[in-house]
Write an enzyme that holds these catalytic residues in place. Structure first.
Site, PDB file in Angstrom:
ATOM      1  N   GLY A  43      88.032  34.268  18.057  1.00 27.84           N
ATOM      2  CA  GLY A  43      86.705  34.310  18.637  1.00 27.84           C
ATOM      3  C   GLY A  43      86.772  33.996  20.121  1.00 27.84           C
ATOM      4  CD  GLN A  48      86.668  30.527  24.885  1.00 26.74           C
ATOM      5  OE1 GLN A  48      86.097  31.147  24.009  1.00 26.74           O
ATOM      6  NE2 GLN A  48      87.898  30.055  24.746  1.00 26.74           N
ATOM      7  CB  CYS A  89      90.393  26.592  21.991  1.00 22.89           C
ATOM      8  SG  CYS A  89      89.129  27.130  23.149  1.00 22.89           S
ATOM      9  CG  LEU A  90      91.738  32.700  23.017  1.00 21.73           C
ATOM     10  CD1 LEU A  90      91.117  34.060  23.322  1.00 21.73           C
ATOM     11  CD2 LEU A  90      93.203  32.871  22.649  1.00 21.73           C
ATOM     12  CG  HIS A 131      85.979  27.066  18.142  1.00 22.08           C
ATOM     13  ND1 HIS A 131      87.121  26.299  18.100  1.00 22.08           N
ATOM     14  CD2 HIS A 131      85.995  27.686  19.352  1.00 22.08           C
ATOM     15  CE1 HIS A 131      87.787  26.443  19.239  1.00 22.08           C
ATOM     16  NE2 HIS A 131      87.130  27.283  20.018  1.00 22.08           N
ATOM     17  CG  HIS A 135      83.582  27.702  23.483  1.00 21.67           C
ATOM     18  ND1 HIS A 135      84.297  26.973  24.410  1.00 21.67           N
ATOM     19  CD2 HIS A 135      84.495  28.167  22.594  1.00 21.67           C
ATOM     20  CE1 HIS A 135      85.590  26.986  24.080  1.00 21.67           C
ATOM     21  NE2 HIS A 135      85.737  27.701  22.973  1.00 21.67           N
TER      22      HIS A 135
HETATM   23 ZN   LIG Z   1      87.457  28.034  21.920  1.00 26.61          ZN
END
Ligand SMILES: [Zn+2]
Length: 170
Positions: A43, A48, A89-90, A131, A135
């Site tokens: 995701g 992000q 998480c990226l 998640h 964010h």
């Molecule tokens: Zn994340």
């Protein structure tokens, strides 16, 4: 639009609702889906990639395969039952930590055509959506660890950054 990595302050900001007349949305969704697959994530949330709008995308690679594009997602119901979720998480590359999430949730959102949709998500998809929606409120999964575990996780993350990218280590 670059992928934002912790501790980029944008990751702690609260996002604003996306408006239907916002002509940037198709481009943002396209960019987010591209990054999701480029970095092999489950995701991705708009902050992000530096965009403070309530938009997420998710593909948890479960059958039947589905790519969710969600605008202004809201969790309208949560199960009392929780499950352990091993999260990554990226924006926190290489780090993985266990937290607890609601086993099942109902999410209301607008699809890419701004049509109202609702889904009930279970298991991994439920955890992934929780998640990503976190964010949008500036919450990272490490913020859901105890204070002690969070500071330990941040130390581990910094170490992992140096090990994996010695030129750019903190
Ligand atoms: Zn994340």
């Amino acid at each position: 639009m670059e992928l934002r990595i912790y501790p980029d302050p944008i990751l702690s900001e609260k996002c604003a609702k996306a408006e239907p007349d916002d002509s940037d949305i198709p481009k943002i969704l396209e960019e987010m889906c591209e990054k999701l697959y480029q970095y092999d994530g489950a995701g991705l949330a708009a902050p992000q990639i530096g965009i403070l709008k309530r938009i997420i995308v998710a593909d948890v690679r479960e059958e039947p395969r589905r790519l969710y594009k969600m605008i202004n997602p809201v969790i309208t119901w949560k199960s009392e039952e929780t499950i352990e979720s091993k999260e990554g998480c990226l924006s926190l590359p290489f780090l993985r930590e266990k937290i607890f999430r609601h086993e099942s949730i109902t999410v209301e959102y607008l699809d890419e055509n701004f049509i109202k949709q609702e889904i009930q998500a279970f298991g991994f998809l439920s955890c992934c959506l929780q998640h990503e929606i976190d964010h949008l409120d500036g919450i990272l999964y490490i913020d859901r660890l105890s204070r002690l575990k969070k500071s330990r996780a941040i130390r581990k993350f910094k170490k992992l950054q140096i090990e994996n990218d010695p030129e750019d280590g903190i």
